[in-house]
Write a protein that holds these residues in place. Structure first.
Motif, PDB file in Angstrom:
ATOM      1  N   GLY A  44      30.507  17.010   1.364  1.00 20.64           N
ATOM      2  CA  GLY A  44      30.185  15.861   2.201  1.00 20.64           C
ATOM      3  C   GLY A  44      30.569  16.079   3.659  1.00 20.64           C
ATOM      4  O   GLY A  44      29.836  15.678   4.569  1.00 20.64           O
ATOM      5  N   THR A  45      31.712  16.707   3.884  1.00 13.81           N
ATOM      6  CA  THR A  45      32.157  16.916   5.267  1.00 13.81           C
ATOM      7  C   THR A  45      31.159  17.783   6.031  1.00 13.81           C
ATOM      8  O   THR A  45      30.752  17.452   7.147  1.00 13.81           O
ATOM      9  N   GLU A  46      30.729  18.861   5.392  1.00 13.28           N
ATOM     10  CA  GLU A  46      29.786  19.731   6.090  1.00 13.28           C
ATOM     11  C   GLU A  46      28.440  19.035   6.286  1.00 13.28           C
ATOM     12  O   GLU A  46      27.797  19.191   7.331  1.00 13.28           O
ATOM     13  N   LEU A  57      25.726  13.690   0.900  1.00 17.79           N
ATOM     14  CA  LEU A  57      26.290  13.448  -0.430  1.00 17.79           C
ATOM     15  C   LEU A  57      27.172  14.618  -0.843  1.00 17.79           C
ATOM     16  O   LEU A  57      27.099  15.703  -0.270  1.00 17.79           O
ATOM     17  N   SER A  58      28.001  14.364  -1.850  1.00 25.03           N
ATOM     18  CA  SER A  58      28.978  15.364  -2.281  1.00 25.03           C
ATOM     19  C   SER A  58      29.098  15.336  -3.803  1.00 25.03           C
ATOM     20  O   SER A  58      29.224  14.264  -4.401  1.00 25.03           O
ATOM     21  N   ALA A  59      29.053  16.521  -4.428  1.00 20.80           N
ATOM     22  CA  ALA A  59      29.024  16.580  -5.897  1.00 20.80           C
ATOM     23  C   ALA A  59      30.308  16.095  -6.553  1.00 20.80           C
ATOM     24  O   ALA A  59      30.285  15.482  -7.612  1.00 20.80           O
ATOM     25  N   HIS A  60      31.474  16.354  -5.906  1.00 17.11           N
ATOM     26  CA  HIS A  60      32.731  16.079  -6.626  1.00 17.11           C
ATOM     27  C   HIS A  60      33.055  14.595  -6.736  1.00 17.11           C
ATOM     28  O   HIS A  60      34.005  14.218  -7.417  1.00 17.11           O
ATOM     29  N   LYS A  61      32.257  13.744  -6.085  1.00 21.38           N
ATOM     30  CA  LYS A  61      32.476  12.304  -6.241  1.00 21.38           C
ATOM     31  C   LYS A  61      31.676  11.764  -7.420  1.00 21.38           C
ATOM     32  O   LYS A  61      31.754  10.598  -7.752  1.00 21.38           O
ATOM     33  N   LEU A  62      30.786  12.606  -7.982  1.00 22.52           N
ATOM     34  CA  LEU A  62      29.940  12.112  -9.070  1.00 22.52           C
ATOM     35  C   LEU A  62      30.007  13.027 -10.286  1.00 22.52           C
ATOM     36  O   LEU A  62      28.993  13.336 -10.898  1.00 22.52           O
TER      37      LEU A  62
HETATM   38  C1  LIG Z   1      32.890   8.450   2.660  1.00 22.98           C
HETATM   39  C2  LIG Z   1      33.218   9.908   2.598  1.00 22.98           C
HETATM   40  N1  LIG Z   1      32.584  10.760   3.413  1.00 22.98           N
HETATM   41  C3  LIG Z   1      32.822  12.077   3.392  1.00 22.98           C
HETATM   42  C4  LIG Z   1      33.741  12.616   2.516  1.00 22.98           C
HETATM   43  C5  LIG Z   1      33.991  14.100   2.514  1.00 22.98           C
HETATM   44  O1  LIG Z   1      33.382  14.710   1.405  1.00 22.98           O
HETATM   45  P1  LIG Z   1      33.879  16.137   0.881  1.00 22.98           P
HETATM   46  O2  LIG Z   1      35.196  15.921   0.233  1.00 22.98           O
HETATM   47  O3  LIG Z   1      32.820  16.580  -0.085  1.00 22.98           O
HETATM   48  O4  LIG Z   1      33.943  17.042   2.071  1.00 22.98           O
HETATM   49  C6  LIG Z   1      34.453  11.766   1.664  1.00 22.98           C
HETATM   50  C7  LIG Z   1      35.492  12.305   0.752  1.00 22.98           C
HETATM   51  O5  LIG Z   1      36.530  11.705   0.559  1.00 22.98           O
HETATM   52  C8  LIG Z   1      34.172  10.372   1.690  1.00 22.98           C
HETATM   53  O6  LIG Z   1      34.816   9.513   0.886  1.00 22.98           O
END
Ligand SMILES: Cc1ncc(COP(=O)(O)O)c(C=O)c1O
Length: 386
Positions: A74-76, A197-202
């Motif tokens: 998600g950050t990237e 979106l980010s895989a580790h949240k789902l």
């Molecule tokens: C709203 C939100 N955006 C971005 C991120 C960052 O995602 P990632 O951990 O995959 O880099 C998070 C993770 O906590 C998040 O909750």
């Protein structure tokens, strides 16, 4: 060490990988390991799996495969959206309650000479579409508004904001990291031009995610190299991770509506129990909220101390505020919402997931009540906020 018996109420931080996802990923470590950019058959096999996974992710979000750019999370994805679309103007609009994955790139652009508008939120953590509309300028490159807040769970009116942005032909990115898999994240109906979106949240693996963009949207790449992902994100693709993301998304969408309804019921119940403890207040919107996030502020105790007590009682939660120990400053989200300091220091977030049951909710509520009472007894009178 394997912490058996722990009640896990921190799904907004991360989720365990679903066994089906693990199963789907396994062949891509030892058997199908070719580099998708290569020419030989092992490589071509990987390429095919990569493109099939892209199609599966795209179909989950109602977009075309070429709209999906795989990232390391998600950050990237959020960084790519913000830095990658900033070239379109000199002004960025975002909110004061975004995740740092959005706020830090915005601050960096400010340092580079961009104007950045940080929209205020109301006491429930929501921005109003009119606010966004009134800040749009001829040189606005991008608006970035999150779908669901990770600390307090408040939902933003993203579809309505998207409509206002479209009227002025300004792009909208939404950080949907907390939403995808639980909320309706159909790209078309949200009406945004970029979604992270980010895989580790789902229930997928850590270190993989995606930025979904509108068709033919030009992104200025952040990572330069071999030109993977259509030149938008160089670097050998994390094939096992991408397969895991595709499978996790499919599994999440298969029961999304029923699961969200169940989580909403459970979390309402947890709110009822917690709000019955004297000096405990809801933070975040009472109805426009993420169904799995329960966020409260407890008067007269520190969130970190509460977390330690909960940990001792085998409950994993988190303090939405993540007070920095050096300054004891509450989080930027609670400050933006105007939560009084005496409450903000005692912020607590429980995030539910697939494994949460009604019995767990009752145990967590009981343990929290005991922890609050114990800590209040220990605290000097002037810290009790009463
Ligand atoms: C709203 C939100 N955006 C971005 C991120 C960052 O995602 P990632 O951990 O995959 O880099 C998070 C993770 O906590 C998040 O909750």
């Amino acid at each position: 060490m394997f912490f058996q018996g722990m009640l896990y109420f921190d799904h907004a931080a991360t989720t365990p990988v679903h066994p089906e996802v693990v199963k789907a990923m396994l062949p891509y470590f030892e058997q199908i390991y070719g580099n998708p950019s290569g020419v030989h058959r092992l490589a071509r096999q990987s390429r095919q799996v990569l493109e099939e996974s892209r199609e599966r992710v795209a179909s989950c979000l109602n977009v075309r495969p070429e709209q999906v750019v795989f990232t390391s999370g998600g950050t990237e994805a959020a960084n790519l959206a913000i830095f990658g679309l900033a070239y379109r103007g000199r002004h960025i609009i975002t909110t004061r309650v975004e995740h740092l994955a959005v706020l830090q790139p915005a601050r960096e652009l400010e340092r580079r000479g961009y104007d950045v508008t940080y929209l205020a939120v109301d006491k429930n953590g929501r921005v109003h579409p009119d606010q966004v509309a009134s800040c749009l300028r001829y040189d606005t490159a991008l608006v970035s508004v999150m779908l669901a807040n990770n600390e307090v769970g408040t939902l933003q009116p993203v579809a309505e904001i998207a409509r206002r942005c479209r009227e002025k032909e300004v792009l909208l990115h939404t950080d949907a990291v907390q939403g995808v898999g639980t909320l309706d994240c159909d790209f078309e109906s949200l009406g945004v031009q970029a979604l992270s979106l980010s895989a580790h949240k789902l229930y997928g693996p850590k270190g993989v995610g995606a930025l979904v963009v509108a068709p033919d949207l030009e992104l200025s790449p952040r990572l330069l190299g071999g030109g993977q992902e259509g030149g938008r994100r160089s670097g050998t693709e994390n094939l096992a991770g991408i397969v895991g993301l595709a499978r996790a998304l499919e599994l999440a969408l298969a029961d999304r509506v029923e699961r969200a309804a169940r989580l909403e019921k459970l979390s309402e119940k947890l709110y009822d129990y917690l709000l019955a403890i004297p000096g405990v207040h809801r933070t975040g919107h009472p109805t426009e909220r993420h169904p799995a996030i329960v966020s409260v502020a407890v008067e007269g105790v520190a969130g970190e101390a509460l977390l330690m007590e909960l940990d001792q009682a085998q409950v994993a939660a988190s303090t939405g505020s993540a007070c920095s120990t050096a300054t004891l400053e509450p989080s930027h989200v609670l400050r933006a919402m105007g939560v009084p300091l005496t409450r903000a220091h005692g912020s607590l977030r429980f995030s539910l997931g697939r494994s949460s049951t009604e019995a767990d909710i009752m145990k967590v509520a009981r343990v929290t009540r005991l922890a609050v009472e114990r800590l209040r007894e220990l605290a000097p009178a002037d810290l009790r906020g009463t």
